[in-house]
Design an enzyme around this catalytic site. Structure first.
Site, PDB file in Angstrom:
ATOM      1  N   TYR A  73       0.765  -1.168   0.021  1.00 53.80           N
ATOM      2  CA  TYR A  73      -0.161   0.110   0.050  1.00 53.80           C
ATOM      3  C   TYR A  73       0.816   1.295  -0.010  1.00 53.80           C
ATOM      4  O   TYR A  73       1.706   1.264   0.688  1.00 53.80           O
ATOM      5  CB  TYR A  73      -0.824  -0.150   1.121  1.00 53.80           C
ATOM      6  CG  TYR A  73      -1.907   1.199   1.174  1.00 53.80           C
ATOM      7  CD1 TYR A  73      -2.915   1.284   0.228  1.00 53.80           C
ATOM      8  CD2 TYR A  73      -1.771   2.044   2.294  1.00 53.80           C
ATOM      9  CE1 TYR A  73      -3.821   2.478   0.508  1.00 53.80           C
ATOM     10  CE2 TYR A  73      -2.459   3.396   2.601  1.00 53.80           C
ATOM     11  CZ  TYR A  73      -3.462   3.372   1.439  1.00 53.80           C
ATOM     12  OH  TYR A  73      -4.452   4.468   1.844  1.00 53.80           O
TER      13      TYR A  73
ATOM     14  N   ASP B 233       9.266   2.902   0.279  1.00 49.49           N
ATOM     15  CA  ASP B 233       8.194   3.563   0.887  1.00 49.49           C
ATOM     16  C   ASP B 233       8.275   3.111   2.276  1.00 49.49           C
ATOM     17  O   ASP B 233       7.916   2.036   2.778  1.00 49.49           O
ATOM     18  CB  ASP B 233       6.905   2.990   0.324  1.00 49.49           C
ATOM     19  CG  ASP B 233       5.661   3.808   1.196  1.00 49.49           C
ATOM     20  OD1 ASP B 233       6.181   4.385   2.144  1.00 49.49           O
ATOM     21  OD2 ASP B 233       4.429   3.533   0.782  1.00 49.49           O
TER      22      ASP B 233
ATOM     23  N   LYS C 232       3.468   8.730   9.174  1.00 52.67           N
ATOM     24  CA  LYS C 232       3.223   8.437  10.405  1.00 52.67           C
ATOM     25  C   LYS C 232       4.280   8.700  11.350  1.00 52.67           C
ATOM     26  O   LYS C 232       4.051   9.942  12.044  1.00 52.67           O
ATOM     27  CB  LYS C 232       3.340   6.918  10.186  1.00 52.67           C
ATOM     28  CG  LYS C 232       2.209   6.494   9.118  1.00 52.67           C
ATOM     29  CD  LYS C 232       1.852   4.917   9.204  1.00 52.67           C
ATOM     30  CE  LYS C 232       0.515   4.737   8.360  1.00 52.67           C
ATOM     31  NZ  LYS C 232       0.733   4.028   7.121  1.00 52.67           N
TER      32      LYS C 232
HETATM   33  C1  LIG Z   1      -0.056   4.664   5.995  1.00 50.22           C
HETATM   34  C2  LIG Z   1       0.886   4.311   4.530  1.00 50.22           C
HETATM   35  C3  LIG Z   1       0.930   5.186   3.430  1.00 50.22           C
HETATM   36  C4  LIG Z   1      -0.098   6.419   3.258  1.00 50.22           C
HETATM   37  O1  LIG Z   1       0.146   7.394   4.602  1.00 50.22           O
HETATM   38  P1  LIG Z   1      -1.157   8.227   4.843  1.00 50.22           P
HETATM   39  O2  LIG Z   1      -0.729   9.237   5.622  1.00 50.22           O
HETATM   40  O3  LIG Z   1      -2.300   7.426   5.150  1.00 50.22           O
HETATM   41  O4  LIG Z   1      -1.599   8.850   3.477  1.00 50.22           O
HETATM   42  C5  LIG Z   1       1.666   5.299   2.302  1.00 50.22           C
HETATM   43  N1  LIG Z   1       2.458   3.924   2.479  1.00 50.22           N
HETATM   44  C6  LIG Z   1       2.558   3.056   3.484  1.00 50.22           C
HETATM   45  C7  LIG Z   1       3.561   2.225   3.529  1.00 50.22           C
HETATM   46  C8  LIG Z   1       1.832   3.441   4.254  1.00 50.22           C
HETATM   47  O5  LIG Z   1       1.667   2.437   5.502  1.00 50.22           O
END
Ligand SMILES: *Cc1c(COP(=O)(O)O)cnc(C)c1O
Length: 423
Positions: free
Chosen positions: A143, A238, A266
């Site tokens: 994701y 990511d 995060k």
């Molecule tokens: C949570 C998440 C996102 C998206 O971040 P948001 O602040 O919810 O937009 C992107 N990449 C990873 C790996 C994530 O866990």
């Protein structure tokens, strides 16, 4: 009792789609209502009915210091007293950027945004801009936020022509998104062999933490690095979850792989809305106004958010990640034996300050295996644990999180709750 939560949820559903501002919170697939939260402190979260829970969601990752850490709270409160937003540079932006650059050797420059979604979206634009190529290769089950190019259908295997995973995403937008199964280097090689000159970037969660918790197999990340080098594509890690969680320097420090670009979210905001993307200066200098690739944000570098992120990282620098990992691993191991003794198929994965139960007998190395785990047992597990005061992610595709605020008593109480489960 969850009376007040139920009342608020019913009211919320009238004016907010599904009653929530982010879908997983609704707890639908575990046949529950969402708990409305009144407050949180340390490892504990308290709902509006006064029930307290040991929290393993931690706002989906940010709260690795535990909730309402006094130093973070003080930093945010003091910042609020100086005004919530200026739309002009402030000192904490510079200091936070400095902390990030110091923490990750691969990051020479960094741009602050407001969410992980913005970070990955902007990093992809940058990769496309610097390479002059359009295609992006992502992994099924990973994701990267909710921007259009990342919402390609997962599950159709290696697809040269992706199908959007949601209405509202034009097929043309995800036609440039290539999919490969996680941990499948051969599939990546095949895609590169056919379309290498068109691939701007490979984006990957270096540890997949949005399909439960699936670590990279030995050689996988290095293989991606080598393929990107061979084909002059950019490798984007990511690290929105793994950054400052798997290690202070993220997964790249842990596995010794140097990506071209890294995305954050995060933890970097300490609970406030922050994302960031960074990498080699030769690429980052292409971003406006130094370069020609546009990306902007009214609230980017917001003083409250920067204060929270800065206070969080400064404390984290002094924290013992190895000790938290060991305690998390011991806890996960004991959880696995307890669940095994109930006769259910179970594998509990753990890495760093993360753990994740898969109700399955088979090895889980990719999304396909994740989808074969038993969702009915998961729902029972979730509901009963919640009733016993343990707050877990309400979906088998989310990893459990631990924090520096979790005590051995928290872990012991959680295991005691697990012992009394009827599955
Ligand atoms: C949570 C998440 C996102 C998206 O971040 P948001 O602040 O919810 O937009 C992107 N990449 C990873 C790996 C994530 O866990």
């Amino acid at each position: 009792m969850e009376t007040t939560s139920l009342r608020l949820f019913e009211a919320a559903r009238k004016h907010i789609p599904g009653g929530v501002n982010s879908p997983v919170r609704a707890c639908r697939n575990v046949d529950s209502i969402p708990l409305f939260i009144r407050s949180a402190k340390g490892s504990s979260i308290t709902d509006v009915d006064g029930n307290s829970y040991i929290d393993y969601v931690l706002s989906w990752g940010p709260m690795i210091l535990g909730h309402a850490h006094p130093e973070v709270t003080r930093a945010v409160t003091e910042a609020a007293g100086r005004g919530a937003s200026y739309g002009a540079p402030c000192e904490d932006e510079v200091l936070l950027a400095q902390e990030v650059v110091d923490a990750l050797p691969s990051v020479e420059m960094v741009r602050m945004v407001n969410s992980g979604t913005e970070a990955t979206m902007s990093a992809l634009r940058l990769a496309r801009g610097v390479t002059g190529r359009n295609k992006v290769l992502k992994f099924i089950g990973c994701y990267h936020g909710h921007a259009d190019p990342f919402l390609a259908a997962a599950g159709s295997g290696v697809a040269t022509l992706s199908i959007p995973g949601t209405p509202g995403v034009p097929a043309a937008v995800v036609a440039d998104t290539l999919l490969a199964p996680y941990n499948d280097l051969e599939a990546v090689k095949t895609l590169f062999a056919a379309q290498g000159p068109d691939i701007a970037a490979v984006i990957v969660e270096p540890v997949a933490a949005n399909m439960g918790l699936v670590p990279p197999q030995p050689g996988f990340l290095q293989g991606l690095r080598d393929l990107c080098d061979a084909h002059k594509s950019l490798l984007i890690f990511d690290e929105v979850i793994t950054g400052f969680r798997l290690a202070y320097g993220g997964a790249q420090a842990r596995f010794g792989i140097t990506p071209d670009l890294t995305t954050f979210g995060k933890i970097i905001g300490g609970g406030l809305p922050v994302g960031a993307y960074g990498g080699k200066a030769i690429y980052m200098r292409r971003i406006a106004p130094e370069g020609d690739i546009y990306q902007a944000g009214t609230l980017s570098g917001n003083p409250l958010a920067m204060a929270a992120g800065l206070a969080t990282l400064r404390i984290l620098k002094t924290c013992d990640y190895a000790a938290l990992e060991q305690r998390t691993a011991r806890f996960a191991g004991e959880l696995e034996s307890i669940l095994k003794s109930k006769g259910v198929p179970i594998r509990v994965h753990t890495l760093g300050a993360m753990f994740c139960p898969f109700f399955t007998d088979e090895a889980v190395t990719n999304f396909e295996a994740v989808t074969r785990a038993d969702t009915k047992i998961f729902a029972d597990f979730y509901k009963q644990m919640r009733a016993k005061g343990v707050y877990l992610a309400p979906a088998p595709f989310e990893t459990g999180m631990t924090s520096f605020a979790h005590t051995d008593r928290d872990f012991a109480a959680t295991l005691d709750a697990a012992r009394t489960l009827e599955l």
